[in-house]
Design a protein around this motif. Structure first.
Motif, PDB file in Angstrom:
ATOM      1  N   LEU A  46       0.859  -1.184   0.000  1.00 48.69           N
ATOM      2  CA  LEU A  46       0.000   0.000   0.000  1.00 48.69           C
ATOM      3  C   LEU A  46       0.898   1.237   0.000  1.00 48.69           C
ATOM      4  O   LEU A  46       1.439   1.633   1.035  1.00 48.69           O
ATOM      5  N   PRO A  47       1.103   1.857  -1.163  1.00 49.65           N
ATOM      6  CA  PRO A  47       1.983   3.030  -1.230  1.00 49.65           C
ATOM      7  C   PRO A  47       1.484   4.165  -0.338  1.00 49.65           C
ATOM      8  O   PRO A  47       0.283   4.406  -0.225  1.00 49.65           O
ATOM      9  N   ASN A  48       2.420   4.830   0.303  1.00 47.33           N
ATOM     10  CA  ASN A  48       2.082   5.966   1.167  1.00 47.33           C
ATOM     11  C   ASN A  48       1.566   7.144   0.347  1.00 47.33           C
ATOM     12  O   ASN A  48       1.854   7.282  -0.841  1.00 47.33           O
ATOM     13  N   GLN A  49       0.823   8.003   1.020  1.00 48.47           N
ATOM     14  CA  GLN A  49       0.337   9.251   0.443  1.00 48.47           C
ATOM     15  C   GLN A  49       0.473  10.331   1.510  1.00 48.47           C
ATOM     16  O   GLN A  49       0.585  10.037   2.703  1.00 48.47           O
ATOM     17  N   VAL A  50       0.431  11.592   1.090  1.00 48.03           N
ATOM     18  CA  VAL A  50       0.461  12.697   2.038  1.00 48.03           C
ATOM     19  C   VAL A  50      -0.783  13.546   1.854  1.00 48.03           C
ATOM     20  O   VAL A  50      -1.402  13.563   0.784  1.00 48.03           O
ATOM     21  N   ARG A  51      -1.148  14.241   2.939  1.00 43.78           N
ATOM     22  CA  ARG A  51      -2.326  15.103   2.911  1.00 43.78           C
ATOM     23  C   ARG A  51      -2.139  16.248   1.927  1.00 43.78           C
ATOM     24  O   ARG A  51      -1.034  16.734   1.699  1.00 43.78           O
ATOM     25  N   GLN A  52      -3.255  16.684   1.356  1.00 44.64           N
ATOM     26  CA  GLN A  52      -3.229  17.857   0.476  1.00 44.64           C
ATOM     27  C   GLN A  52      -3.040  19.108   1.323  1.00 44.64           C
ATOM     28  O   GLN A  52      -3.758  19.346   2.304  1.00 44.64           O
ATOM     29  N   VAL A  53      -2.057  19.917   0.983  1.00 45.20           N
ATOM     30  CA  VAL A  53      -1.832  21.188   1.680  1.00 45.20           C
ATOM     31  C   VAL A  53      -1.716  22.291   0.638  1.00 45.20           C
ATOM     32  O   VAL A  53      -1.382  22.039  -0.526  1.00 45.20           O
ATOM     33  N   ALA A  54      -1.998  23.513   1.074  1.00 46.39           N
ATOM     34  CA  ALA A  54      -1.911  24.646   0.153  1.00 46.39           C
ATOM     35  C   ALA A  54      -0.467  24.835  -0.308  1.00 46.39           C
ATOM     36  O   ALA A  54       0.461  24.795   0.501  1.00 46.39           O
ATOM     37  N   GLN A  55      -0.298  25.018  -1.597  1.00 43.19           N
ATOM     38  CA  GLN A  55       1.032  25.185  -2.173  1.00 43.19           C
ATOM     39  C   GLN A  55       1.177  26.592  -2.750  1.00 43.19           C
ATOM     40  O   GLN A  55       0.297  27.062  -3.474  1.00 43.19           O
ATOM     41  N   PRO A  56       2.280  27.271  -2.444  1.00 44.53           N
ATOM     42  CA  PRO A  56       2.504  28.598  -3.045  1.00 44.53           C
ATOM     43  C   PRO A  56       2.660  28.480  -4.561  1.00 44.53           C
ATOM     44  O   PRO A  56       3.093  27.439  -5.073  1.00 44.53           O
ATOM     45  N   ASP A  57       2.286  29.523  -5.250  1.00 44.77           N
ATOM     46  CA  ASP A  57       2.488  29.544  -6.699  1.00 44.77           C
ATOM     47  C   ASP A  57       3.982  29.578  -7.002  1.00 44.77           C
ATOM     48  O   ASP A  57       4.766  30.259  -6.325  1.00 44.77           O
ATOM     49  N   ARG A  58       4.357  28.809  -8.012  1.00 41.96           N
ATOM     50  CA  ARG A  58       5.744  28.818  -8.459  1.00 41.96           C
ATOM     51  C   ARG A  58       5.792  29.491  -9.821  1.00 41.96           C
ATOM     52  O   ARG A  58       5.261  28.970 -10.804  1.00 41.96           O
ATOM     53  N   ALA A  59       6.421  30.653  -9.877  1.00 41.15           N
ATOM     54  CA  ALA A  59       6.509  31.371 -11.137  1.00 41.15           C
ATOM     55  C   ALA A  59       7.448  30.636 -12.093  1.00 41.15           C
ATOM     56  O   ALA A  59       8.508  30.155 -11.674  1.00 41.15           O
ATOM     57  N   PRO A  60       7.071  30.515 -13.369  1.00 42.77           N
ATOM     58  CA  PRO A  60       7.968  29.854 -14.331  1.00 42.77           C
ATOM     59  C   PRO A  60       9.269  30.630 -14.476  1.00 42.77           C
ATOM     60  O   PRO A  60       9.288  31.869 -14.460  1.00 42.77           O
ATOM     61  N   ARG A  61      10.356  29.904 -14.610  1.00 39.72           N
ATOM     62  CA  ARG A  61      11.662  30.530 -14.717  1.00 39.72           C
ATOM     63  C   ARG A  61      12.316  30.121 -16.026  1.00 39.72           C
ATOM     64  O   ARG A  61      12.156  28.994 -16.488  1.00 39.72           O
ATOM     65  N   ALA A  62      13.071  31.033 -16.602  1.00 40.01           N
ATOM     66  CA  ALA A  62      13.709  30.767 -17.896  1.00 40.01           C
ATOM     67  C   ALA A  62      14.744  29.663 -17.792  1.00 40.01           C
ATOM     68  O   ALA A  62      14.931  28.877 -18.731  1.00 40.01           O
ATOM     69  N   ARG A  63      15.407  29.593 -16.647  1.00 37.41           N
ATOM     70  CA  ARG A  63      16.436  28.569 -16.462  1.00 37.41           C
ATOM     71  C   ARG A  63      16.183  27.852 -15.131  1.00 37.41           C
ATOM     72  O   ARG A  63      16.396  28.427 -14.058  1.00 37.41           O
TER      73      ARG A  63
ATOM     74  N   GLY B 166      11.441  20.425 -20.261  1.00 37.33           N
ATOM     75  CA  GLY B 166      11.387  19.166 -19.531  1.00 37.33           C
ATOM     76  C   GLY B 166      11.001  19.365 -18.079  1.00 37.33           C
ATOM     77  O   GLY B 166      10.208  18.592 -17.525  1.00 37.33           O
ATOM     78  N   GLN B 167      11.539  20.408 -17.456  1.00 35.74           N
ATOM     79  CA  GLN B 167      11.184  20.687 -16.059  1.00 35.74           C
ATOM     80  C   GLN B 167       9.702  21.003 -15.933  1.00 35.74           C
ATOM     81  O   GLN B 167       9.019  20.510 -15.032  1.00 35.74           O
ATOM     82  N   ALA B 168       9.162  21.805 -16.850  1.00 42.43           N
ATOM     83  CA  ALA B 168       7.744  22.166 -16.801  1.00 42.43           C
ATOM     84  C   ALA B 168       6.856  20.941 -17.024  1.00 42.43           C
ATOM     85  O   ALA B 168       5.828  20.774 -16.356  1.00 42.43           O
TER      86      ALA B 168
END
Length: 413
Positions: free
Chosen positions: A213-230, A376-378
């Motif tokens: 039974l794979p573990n899971q974590v609770r949903q928590v609010a995540q800050p916005d991550r602005a896209p970065r050129a590099r 690829g990161q996006a």
């Protein structure tokens, strides 16, 4: 008909921020919110954490129970602090009357707790989640040979004696025999990864007794991550220790050049002086790297939002690292060693990148390429976010409830 569940862990999140105690404590809260369930949490504590508590006594941390432990033999996994704790546990079991006792490992609590629970609460079903390899491996469950640190796939009498020659063959044989006998009292095992389940089956547990039974974590609010050129900001989260591949990671950062940054979030814990010196030297030789030190779990989403990649270059068979699940929740792609449970949690080329463990040059090449791969990161960040939502954690909790109810016979209406 209310289902009564007692969760037991080797530590409390108020004192130690390890993944096992956090997951077990979160699960207790989620069970209480599920309806038709009453769950309690019991954690072991030490003299360092609760100096005023007598060994073997029960205390409280808000609504949670704390069992003060004393001397403990890590080799045999047996307690050596008397028997007062049995009376304390008897009072708790008698007052709570659990239908299910769910243990999250045996460290510090002591393997003999299984026999004590079976005697004091004979009608309760016993569940154990195998969060680590401590039962299999006397080397703190790391499955790394002593002193060279090679990965060990199947501990056994001869292999373990090679690491601990001061212990006789009979001692290693008896260790496995008494642990096998005590584990026979467990009604159901849970393994968070297929890799770990297979190691326990090879060791001697029956596969039919283990639920993956794979573990899971609770949903928590995540800050916005602005896209970065590099996407050239890399971060490590966890204990700064040799088995986490910290020294190869710092070597890789130095080899990768100055067009990336690496933040190492976490404390050194009980690291030996030799490693502390080696870490300080390696950190000084890698100007791209910084060590902000320990962090609070509440700060983790914000810290992850500053990074483009999480790096976990562990050299041991990790089972189901909580930080990889937290990275998934944060939409943070992962670069990790392609072994053990890490290889199951991170899909190569989809949610992250696998690298050979302990290979600084290969890791440096991967980090350089990742820092230049904006698309690829996006793409991997989006794949991470797609695999985590609140329904995943609800499914995790429901799977535990189904298992508890099937074992106890308390089927919900």
């Amino acid at each position: 008909m209310t289902l009564q569940v007692l969760q037991i862990a080797h530590d409390h999140p108020a004192y130690t921020r390890g993944g096992t105690e956090i997951l077990a404590h979160d699960l207790t809260g989620a069970l209480n919110a599920a309806g038709g369930v009453r769950a309690r949490f019991l954690a072991a504590t030490t003299a360092l954490q609760r100096p005023d508590d007598a060994p073997g006594s029960l205390g409280m941390q808000e609504d949670d129970h704390l069992l003060r432990t004393g001397r403990y033999d890590r080799f045999s996994m047996l307690r050596q602090d008397g028997t007062d704790w049995i009376a304390a546990l008897d009072r708790l079991l008698g007052a709570f009357c659990p239908d299910v006792v769910h243990l999250h490992g045996l460290d510090r609590i002591g393997a003999e707790v299984l026999a004590v629970i079976r005697r004091l609460a004979p009608s309760a079903r016993i569940v154990m989640t195998l969060h680590d390899y401590q039962i299999l491996c006397p080397n703190d469950g790391l499955m790394l040979t002593v002193p060279d640190g090679a990965r060990c796939r199947l501990p056994g009498q001869d292999q373990c004696r090679a690491c601990y020659p001061a212990m006789s063959s009979a001692a290693h044989l008896l260790r496995k025999a008494h642990l096998t006998a005590l584990l026979s009292l467990v009604d159901r095992f849970i393994a968070p990864s297929r890799f770990l389940a297979d190691r326990f089956v090879e060791w001697g547990l029956c596969a039919d007794r283990i639920t993956v039974l794979p573990n899971q974590v609770r949903q928590v609010a995540q800050p916005d991550r602005a896209p970065r050129a590099r996407p050239d900001r890399f971060a490590f989260f966890g204990t700064v220790a040799p088995h986490k591949g910290i020294l190869p990671l710092l070597s890789a950062a130095r080899l990768a050049g100055d067009r990336l940054t690496l933040d190492l979030h976490g404390g050194l814990g009980h690291a030996e002086d030799g490693f502390r010196r080696a870490f300080a030297d390696a950190l000084a030789a890698a100007p791209q790297a910084s060590h902000p030190g320990p962090y609070d779990r509440a700060d983790l989403p914000g810290l992850m939002a500053r990074a483009d990649w999480l790096v976990m270059p562990s050299i041991w068979w990790e089972n189901a690292p909580l930080v990889l699940l937290e990275a998934r929740a944060a939409g943070l792609p992962v670069i990790c060693s392609g072994i053990g449970g890490m290889a199951e949690l991170v899909e190569h080329g989809v949610t992250g990148i696998h690298v050979p463990p302990g290979d600084p040059r290969a890791l440096a090449e991967t980090m350089r390429a990742a820092a230049a791969d904006r698309n690829g990161q996006a793409r991997m960040a989006a794949a991470q976010r797609a695999r985590h939502d609140d329904t995943a954690y609800r499914g995790f909790v429901d799977a535990h409830l189904d298992l508890y109810r099937n074992l106890s016979g308390k089927i919900s209406a």
